[in-house]
Scaffold this motif. Structure first.
Motif, PDB file in Angstrom:
ATOM      1  N   SER A  98       0.933  -0.359  -8.951  1.00  0.00           N
ATOM      2  CA  SER A  98       0.032   0.772  -9.111  1.00  0.00           C
ATOM      3  C   SER A  98      -1.025  -0.490  -9.742  1.00  0.00           C
ATOM      4  O   SER A  98      -1.953   0.180  -9.570  1.00  0.00           O
ATOM      5  CB  SER A  98       0.725   1.572  -9.656  1.00  0.00           C
ATOM      6  N   LYS A  99      -0.753  -1.419 -10.629  1.00  0.00           N
ATOM      7  CA  LYS A  99      -1.917  -1.579 -11.208  1.00  0.00           C
ATOM      8  C   LYS A  99      -2.526  -2.541 -10.019  1.00  0.00           C
ATOM      9  O   LYS A  99      -3.974  -2.941 -10.221  1.00  0.00           O
ATOM     10  CB  LYS A  99      -1.030  -2.510 -11.417  1.00  0.00           C
ATOM     11  N   LEU A 100      -2.068  -2.465  -8.991  1.00  0.00           N
ATOM     12  CA  LEU A 100      -3.536  -2.811  -8.246  1.00  0.00           C
ATOM     13  C   LEU A 100      -3.741  -2.203  -6.943  1.00  0.00           C
ATOM     14  O   LEU A 100      -5.051  -2.450  -5.716  1.00  0.00           O
ATOM     15  CB  LEU A 100      -2.190  -4.892  -7.279  1.00  0.00           C
ATOM     16  N   ASP A 101      -3.078  -1.371  -7.374  1.00  0.00           N
ATOM     17  CA  ASP A 101      -3.426   0.697  -5.826  1.00  0.00           C
ATOM     18  C   ASP A 101      -3.541  -0.750  -4.729  1.00  0.00           C
ATOM     19  O   ASP A 101      -4.048   0.020  -3.966  1.00  0.00           O
ATOM     20  CB  ASP A 101      -5.304   0.972  -6.138  1.00  0.00           C
ATOM     21  N   ILE A 102      -2.379  -0.427  -4.730  1.00  0.00           N
ATOM     22  CA  ILE A 102      -1.965  -1.586  -3.164  1.00  0.00           C
ATOM     23  C   ILE A 102      -0.343  -1.058  -3.323  1.00  0.00           C
ATOM     24  O   ILE A 102       0.052  -0.748  -4.116  1.00  0.00           O
ATOM     25  CB  ILE A 102      -2.553  -2.452  -2.740  1.00  0.00           C
ATOM     26  N   GLY A 103      -0.238  -1.245  -1.673  1.00  0.00           N
ATOM     27  CA  GLY A 103       1.256  -0.512  -1.370  1.00  0.00           C
ATOM     28  C   GLY A 103       2.010  -2.283  -1.153  1.00  0.00           C
ATOM     29  O   GLY A 103       1.114  -3.007  -0.986  1.00  0.00           O
ATOM     30  N   PRO A 104       3.126  -2.161  -1.102  1.00  0.00           N
ATOM     31  CA  PRO A 104       3.587  -3.674  -0.360  1.00  0.00           C
ATOM     32  C   PRO A 104       3.587  -4.357   0.382  1.00  0.00           C
ATOM     33  O   PRO A 104       3.042  -3.095   1.861  1.00  0.00           O
ATOM     34  CB  PRO A 104       5.478  -3.341  -0.410  1.00  0.00           C
ATOM     35  N   GLU A 105       3.294  -5.352   0.923  1.00  0.00           N
ATOM     36  CA  GLU A 105       2.537  -5.654   2.319  1.00  0.00           C
ATOM     37  C   GLU A 105       0.991  -5.475   2.310  1.00  0.00           C
ATOM     38  O   GLU A 105       0.363  -5.321   3.252  1.00  0.00           O
ATOM     39  CB  GLU A 105       3.049  -5.784   3.528  1.00  0.00           C
ATOM     40  N   GLU A 106       0.625  -5.164   1.342  1.00  0.00           N
ATOM     41  CA  GLU A 106      -0.667  -4.544   1.130  1.00  0.00           C
ATOM     42  C   GLU A 106      -2.295  -5.729   0.599  1.00  0.00           C
ATOM     43  O   GLU A 106      -1.164  -6.608  -0.342  1.00  0.00           O
ATOM     44  CB  GLU A 106      -1.216  -3.473   1.097  1.00  0.00           C
ATOM     45  N   THR A 107      -3.358  -5.949   0.612  1.00  0.00           N
ATOM     46  CA  THR A 107      -3.834  -6.569   0.216  1.00  0.00           C
ATOM     47  C   THR A 107      -5.199  -6.056  -0.834  1.00  0.00           C
ATOM     48  O   THR A 107      -5.383  -4.765   0.540  1.00  0.00           O
ATOM     49  CB  THR A 107      -4.549  -7.854   1.245  1.00  0.00           C
ATOM     50  N   THR A 108      -5.735  -6.086  -1.123  1.00  0.00           N
ATOM     51  CA  THR A 108      -6.235  -5.400  -2.182  1.00  0.00           C
ATOM     52  C   THR A 108      -7.724  -5.600  -1.343  1.00  0.00           C
ATOM     53  O   THR A 108      -8.182  -6.607  -0.700  1.00  0.00           O
ATOM     54  CB  THR A 108      -6.565  -5.939  -3.569  1.00  0.00           C
ATOM     55  N   PRO A 109      -8.540  -4.136  -1.203  1.00  0.00           N
ATOM     56  CA  PRO A 109      -9.740  -4.668  -0.439  1.00  0.00           C
ATOM     57  C   PRO A 109     -11.335  -5.534  -0.832  1.00  0.00           C
ATOM     58  O   PRO A 109     -11.613  -6.421  -0.022  1.00  0.00           O
ATOM     59  CB  PRO A 109     -10.708  -3.360  -0.707  1.00  0.00           C
ATOM     60  N   ASP A 110     -10.684  -6.164  -2.406  1.00  0.00           N
ATOM     61  CA  ASP A 110     -12.124  -7.580  -2.241  1.00  0.00           C
ATOM     62  C   ASP A 110     -10.470  -9.292  -2.686  1.00  0.00           C
ATOM     63  O   ASP A 110     -11.386 -10.111  -2.140  1.00  0.00           O
ATOM     64  CB  ASP A 110     -12.426  -7.435  -3.675  1.00  0.00           C
ATOM     65  N   LEU A 111      -9.884  -8.926  -1.220  1.00  0.00           N
ATOM     66  CA  LEU A 111      -8.750  -9.897  -1.094  1.00  0.00           C
ATOM     67  C   LEU A 111      -9.074 -11.009  -1.788  1.00  0.00           C
ATOM     68  O   LEU A 111      -8.218 -11.952  -2.254  1.00  0.00           O
ATOM     69  CB  LEU A 111      -9.437 -11.125   0.361  1.00  0.00           C
ATOM     70  N   ALA A 112      -8.296  -9.841  -3.256  1.00  0.00           N
ATOM     71  CA  ALA A 112      -8.059 -11.122  -4.068  1.00  0.00           C
ATOM     72  C   ALA A 112      -6.467 -11.011  -4.636  1.00  0.00           C
ATOM     73  O   ALA A 112      -5.903 -12.279  -4.750  1.00  0.00           O
ATOM     74  CB  ALA A 112      -8.832 -10.204  -5.774  1.00  0.00           C
ATOM     75  N   PHE A 113      -5.836  -9.661  -3.959  1.00  0.00           N
ATOM     76  CA  PHE A 113      -4.426  -9.600  -4.500  1.00  0.00           C
ATOM     77  C   PHE A 113      -3.875  -9.576  -2.944  1.00  0.00           C
ATOM     78  O   PHE A 113      -4.228  -8.725  -2.293  1.00  0.00           O
ATOM     79  CB  PHE A 113      -3.467  -8.756  -5.267  1.00  0.00           C
ATOM     80  N   SER A 114      -2.655  -9.488  -2.543  1.00  0.00           N
ATOM     81  CA  SER A 114      -1.228  -9.293  -1.646  1.00  0.00           C
ATOM     82  C   SER A 114      -0.614  -9.241  -2.398  1.00  0.00           C
ATOM     83  O   SER A 114       0.170 -10.126  -3.397  1.00  0.00           O
ATOM     84  CB  SER A 114      -1.313 -10.502  -0.637  1.00  0.00           C
ATOM     85  N   LEU A 115       0.272  -7.914  -2.099  1.00  0.00           N
ATOM     86  CA  LEU A 115       1.865  -7.820  -2.980  1.00  0.00           C
ATOM     87  C   LEU A 115       2.599  -7.897  -1.780  1.00  0.00           C
ATOM     88  O   LEU A 115       2.533  -7.005  -0.806  1.00  0.00           O
ATOM     89  CB  LEU A 115       1.580  -6.547  -3.744  1.00  0.00           C
ATOM     90  N   ARG A 116       4.553  -8.874  -1.904  1.00  0.00           N
ATOM     91  CA  ARG A 116       4.901  -8.566  -0.748  1.00  0.00           C
ATOM     92  C   ARG A 116       6.584  -8.483  -1.595  1.00  0.00           C
ATOM     93  O   ARG A 116       6.446  -8.708  -1.969  1.00  0.00           O
ATOM     94  CB  ARG A 116       4.914  -9.823  -0.298  1.00  0.00           C
ATOM     95  N   LYS A 117       7.025  -7.623  -0.558  1.00  0.00           N
ATOM     96  CA  LYS A 117       8.334  -7.768  -0.650  1.00  0.00           C
ATOM     97  C   LYS A 117       9.497  -8.590   0.192  1.00  0.00           C
ATOM     98  O   LYS A 117       8.506  -8.951   0.832  1.00  0.00           O
ATOM     99  CB  LYS A 117       9.605  -6.529  -0.112  1.00  0.00           C
ATOM    100  N   VAL A 118      10.000  -9.976  -1.079  1.00  0.00           N
ATOM    101  CA  VAL A 118      10.715 -10.478  -0.292  1.00  0.00           C
ATOM    102  C   VAL A 118      12.568 -11.125  -0.136  1.00  0.00           C
ATOM    103  O   VAL A 118      12.856 -10.030  -1.469  1.00  0.00           O
ATOM    104  CB  VAL A 118      10.045 -11.773  -0.696  1.00  0.00           C
ATOM    105  N   ASN A 119      12.981 -10.996   0.292  1.00  0.00           N
ATOM    106  CA  ASN A 119      14.345 -11.311   0.446  1.00  0.00           C
ATOM    107  C   ASN A 119      14.702 -12.478  -1.363  1.00  0.00           C
ATOM    108  O   ASN A 119      13.946 -12.739  -1.669  1.00  0.00           O
ATOM    109  CB  ASN A 119      15.260 -11.811   1.763  1.00  0.00           C
ATOM    110  N   CYS A 120      15.987 -12.716  -1.268  1.00  0.00           N
ATOM    111  CA  CYS A 120      16.311 -13.603  -2.090  1.00  0.00           C
ATOM    112  C   CYS A 120      16.024 -14.897  -2.357  1.00  0.00           C
ATOM    113  O   CYS A 120      15.822 -15.196  -1.495  1.00  0.00           O
ATOM    114  CB  CYS A 120      18.161 -13.586  -2.064  1.00  0.00           C
TER     115      CYS A 120
END
Ligand code: FES
Length: 153
Positions: A98-120
């Motif tokens: 919500s803070k980055l305004d993207i979902g998991p496995e997505e990248t912000t439009p300005d290419l500043a952040f990517s968010l990923r779910k990972v296993n243990c």
């Protein structure tokens, strides 16, 4: 191709001139420099090295470390292993999303952040765990997540 990409790609190809079996290392070097490997770079590699594009894609797809889609300058990974989930990983993931305004496995439009779910990540007792550009953060709270993201902006 973007001239900046071309310069980097040619410089990295030059490192491995005359060596055999270097394609994997070359792709990892490109990943390190560009953060992802665009289609135009694969075409250029194919031409320069005389290796079919399909072969380069096959190798690139095999390695999780190689990204074929744009990746942000900062990589946020939230562990969704069982121990971390029990300790609130889903809330951390939802909050970061919500803070980055993207979902998991997505990248912000300005290419500043990517968010990923990972296993243990192998440090369950520290859960919930997230990594920020490869650095481990344990016992992550929503406030801690907010601070990490703020510090990176
Ligand atoms: S479940 Fe998250 S580190 Fe193991």
């Amino acid at each position: 191709m973007d001239p900046l990409y071309q310069e980097k790609v040619d410089e990295i190809i030059g490192r491995y001139q005359g060596q055999e079996g270097f394609l994997i290392q070359l792709l990892l070097d490109l990943q390190g420099e560009l953060h992802w490997i665009p289609r135009e770079v694969i075409s250029h590699l194919s031409e320069r090295l005389g290796v079919p594009k399909s072969q380069i894609y096959r190798i690139a797809s095999f390695y999780k470390a190689v990204n074929l889609t744009p990746v942000g300058r900062h990589m946020i990974q939230v562990c969704m292993g069982t121990a971390c989930q029990v300790r609130g990983a889903q809330k951390v993931l939802d909050y970061a999303a919500s803070k980055l305004d993207i979902g998991p496995e997505e990248t912000t439009p300005d290419l500043a952040f990517s968010l990923r779910k990972v296993n243990c990540l192998g440090c369950c007792s520290m859960g919930p765990v997230m990594t920020v550009d490869g650095e481990y953060h344990g016992g992550v709270t929503l406030e801690g997540t907010e601070k990490v993201l703020k510090d990176l902006r």
